[in-house]
Design an enzyme around this catalytic site. Structure first.
Site, PDB file in Angstrom:
ATOM      1  N   GLY A  11       9.719  -3.315  -6.632  1.00 54.33           N
ATOM      2  CA  GLY A  11       9.489  -4.131  -7.822  1.00 54.33           C
ATOM      3  C   GLY A  11      10.223  -5.450  -7.832  1.00 54.33           C
ATOM      4  O   GLY A  11      10.599  -5.945  -8.899  1.00 54.33           O
ATOM      5  N   SER A  12      10.438  -6.063  -6.676  1.00 52.93           N
ATOM      6  CA  SER A  12      11.153  -7.353  -6.696  1.00 52.93           C
ATOM      7  C   SER A  12      10.316  -8.424  -7.388  1.00 52.93           C
ATOM      8  O   SER A  12      10.853  -9.272  -8.108  1.00 52.93           O
ATOM      9  CB  SER A  12      11.531  -7.789  -5.282  1.00 52.93           C
ATOM     10  OG  SER A  12      10.399  -8.188  -4.545  1.00 52.93           O
ATOM     11  N   MET A  89       0.149  -0.414  -4.601  1.00 49.15           N
ATOM     12  CA  MET A  89      -0.554  -0.142  -3.345  1.00 49.15           C
ATOM     13  C   MET A  89      -1.715   0.831  -3.543  1.00 49.15           C
ATOM     14  O   MET A  89      -1.831   1.844  -2.863  1.00 49.15           O
ATOM     15  CB  MET A  89       0.434   0.432  -2.318  1.00 49.15           C
ATOM     16  CG  MET A  89       1.640  -0.468  -2.093  1.00 49.15           C
ATOM     17  SD  MET A  89       1.180  -2.170  -1.729  1.00 49.15           S
ATOM     18  CE  MET A  89       0.814  -2.020  -0.008  1.00 49.15           C
ATOM     19  N   HIS A 108      -0.522 -11.255  -3.180  1.00 49.19           N
ATOM     20  CA  HIS A 108      -0.785 -10.730  -1.844  1.00 49.19           C
ATOM     21  C   HIS A 108       0.053 -11.543  -0.853  1.00 49.19           C
ATOM     22  O   HIS A 108       0.072 -12.781  -0.945  1.00 49.19           O
ATOM     23  CB  HIS A 108      -2.280 -10.856  -1.526  1.00 49.19           C
ATOM     24  CG  HIS A 108      -2.634 -10.380  -0.147  1.00 49.19           C
ATOM     25  ND1 HIS A 108      -2.718  -9.041   0.187  1.00 49.19           N
ATOM     26  CD2 HIS A 108      -2.903 -11.069   0.988  1.00 49.19           C
ATOM     27  CE1 HIS A 108      -3.026  -8.947   1.470  1.00 49.19           C
ATOM     28  NE2 HIS A 108      -3.149 -10.159   1.983  1.00 49.19           N
ATOM     29  N   THR A 171      10.793 -14.698  -0.912  1.00 52.58           N
ATOM     30  CA  THR A 171      11.528 -15.677  -1.737  1.00 52.58           C
ATOM     31  C   THR A 171      10.558 -16.604  -2.464  1.00 52.58           C
ATOM     32  O   THR A 171      10.809 -16.984  -3.608  1.00 52.58           O
ATOM     33  CB  THR A 171      12.492 -16.531  -0.880  1.00 52.58           C
ATOM     34  OG1 THR A 171      11.727 -17.319   0.034  1.00 52.58           O
ATOM     35  CG2 THR A 171      13.479 -15.682  -0.116  1.00 52.58           C
ATOM     36  N   GLU A 173       7.345 -15.747  -3.112  1.00 49.36           N
ATOM     37  CA  GLU A 173       6.565 -14.895  -4.026  1.00 49.36           C
ATOM     38  C   GLU A 173       7.212 -14.906  -5.407  1.00 49.36           C
ATOM     39  O   GLU A 173       6.539 -15.016  -6.443  1.00 49.36           O
ATOM     40  CB  GLU A 173       6.506 -13.454  -3.517  1.00 49.36           C
ATOM     41  CG  GLU A 173       5.671 -13.249  -2.276  1.00 49.36           C
ATOM     42  CD  GLU A 173       5.593 -11.794  -1.866  1.00 49.36           C
ATOM     43  OE1 GLU A 173       5.546 -10.917  -2.745  1.00 49.36           O
ATOM     44  OE2 GLU A 173       5.556 -11.533  -0.653  1.00 49.36           O
TER      45      GLU A 173
HETATM   46  C1  GRF Z   1       5.333  -7.885  -1.538  1.00 45.97           C
HETATM   47  O1  GRF Z   1       5.222  -8.437  -0.249  1.00 45.97           O
HETATM   48  C2  GRF Z   1       4.080  -8.205  -2.304  1.00 45.97           C
HETATM   49  O2  GRF Z   1       3.484  -9.406  -1.868  1.00 45.97           O
HETATM   50  C3  GRF Z   1       3.193  -7.050  -1.987  1.00 45.97           C
HETATM   51  O3  GRF Z   1       4.060  -5.946  -2.044  1.00 45.97           O
HETATM   52  C4  GRF Z   1       5.323  -6.351  -1.463  1.00 45.97           C
HETATM   53  C5  GRF Z   1       6.459  -5.688  -2.183  1.00 45.97           C
HETATM   54  O4  GRF Z   1       6.544  -6.267  -3.437  1.00 45.97           O
HETATM   55  N1  GRF Z   1       2.117  -6.962  -2.933  1.00 45.97           N
HETATM   56  P1  GRF Z   1       7.719  -5.837  -4.495  1.00 45.97           P
HETATM   57  O5  GRF Z   1       9.058  -6.113  -3.829  1.00 45.97           O
HETATM   58  O6  GRF Z   1       7.553  -4.342  -4.777  1.00 45.97           O
HETATM   59  O7  GRF Z   1       7.475  -6.713  -5.676  1.00 45.97           O
END
Ligand code: GRF
Length: 203
Positions: A11-12, A89, A108, A171, A173
């Site tokens: 969830g970053s 996912m 994405h 970074t 994103e």
């Molecule tokens: C990231 O690369 C995002 O682009 C893809 O999932 C990856 C993990 O995202 N959709 P997060 O750290 O869980 O937000």
């Protein structure tokens, strides 16, 4: 605008949206986080921020439709204006997409239309690309092919691995997603047919 974020992992990107939404002039509020994994790291982070969290493990449901019906019931209580998929996912059924099309965003980790699907960073490296990046787009029934709202690019450096490139892309994103959500929540970009019309986000 009320926003529900969908995650499957750390969830970053969700945390970047939560942080951005704390600004008093930000036009969106994160009112809930939904995951298809009960152990998604992002759920604890969202809960620590005082945000309602909901886990719907796919294995708890005997069909995709039953799984989505449970998600819809949670969404009915949250009354979101906007859905943001962030590391979610799982492919959504046409029913789900039709319900939220035009107000559902995804991020994405490639410069679409290049490299839809999985393992985007390794594929970019293997293709000899010199740049990589990420795309925020409206979600439509096709996977990773909805109208683009914003993109951000980073260099691919010699010696990069998929992991080092992924970290560099993450970074940007975290910059582009909050910007794209702001534009949409402010009504400055809309989905019209197969196009995103209006301003564009770029980092
Ligand atoms: C990231 O690369 C995002 O682009 C893809 O999932 C990856 C993990 O995202 N959709 P997060 O750290 O869980 O937000």
């Amino acid at each position: 605008k009320r926003v529900v974020v969908f995650i499957s992992g750390s969830g970053s990107n969700m945390m970047a949206l939560i942080a951005a939404a704390k600004a008093s002039d930000y036009p969106a509020e994160i009112v809930g986080v939904v995951s298809d994994k009960a152990d998604a790291g992002g759920l604890a982070k969202a809960a620590a921020e005082g945000i309602a969290t909901f886990a719907f493990p796919r294995k708890d449901y005997d069909s995709k439709d039953a799984h989505e019906a449970a998600i819809f019931s949670a969404l009915d209580t949250l009354s979101p204006d906007i859905l943001c998929l962030a590391g979610y996912m799982r492919l959504l059924t046409p029913t789900f997409i039709q319900r939220y099309e035009g107000r559902m965003l995804n991020i994405h980790p490639s410069l679409l239309p290049l490299f839809p699907g999985l393992h985007t960073h390794q594929r970019a490296i293997d293709a000899g690309m010199r740049i990589a990046g990420c795309t925020v787009h409206f979600v439509t029934e096709g996977m990773d092919e909805g109208p683009t709202i914003g993109q951000a690019a980073v260099p691919i450096l010699s010696g990069d691995t998929a992991e080092s490139l992924a970290a560099r892309v993450l970074t940007v994103e975290h910059q582009i997603y909050p910007q794209a959500l702001r534009l949409f929540a402010e009504g400055r970009v809309t989905m019209e047919g197969s196009k995103a019309v209006g301003a564009e986000a770029s980092a």
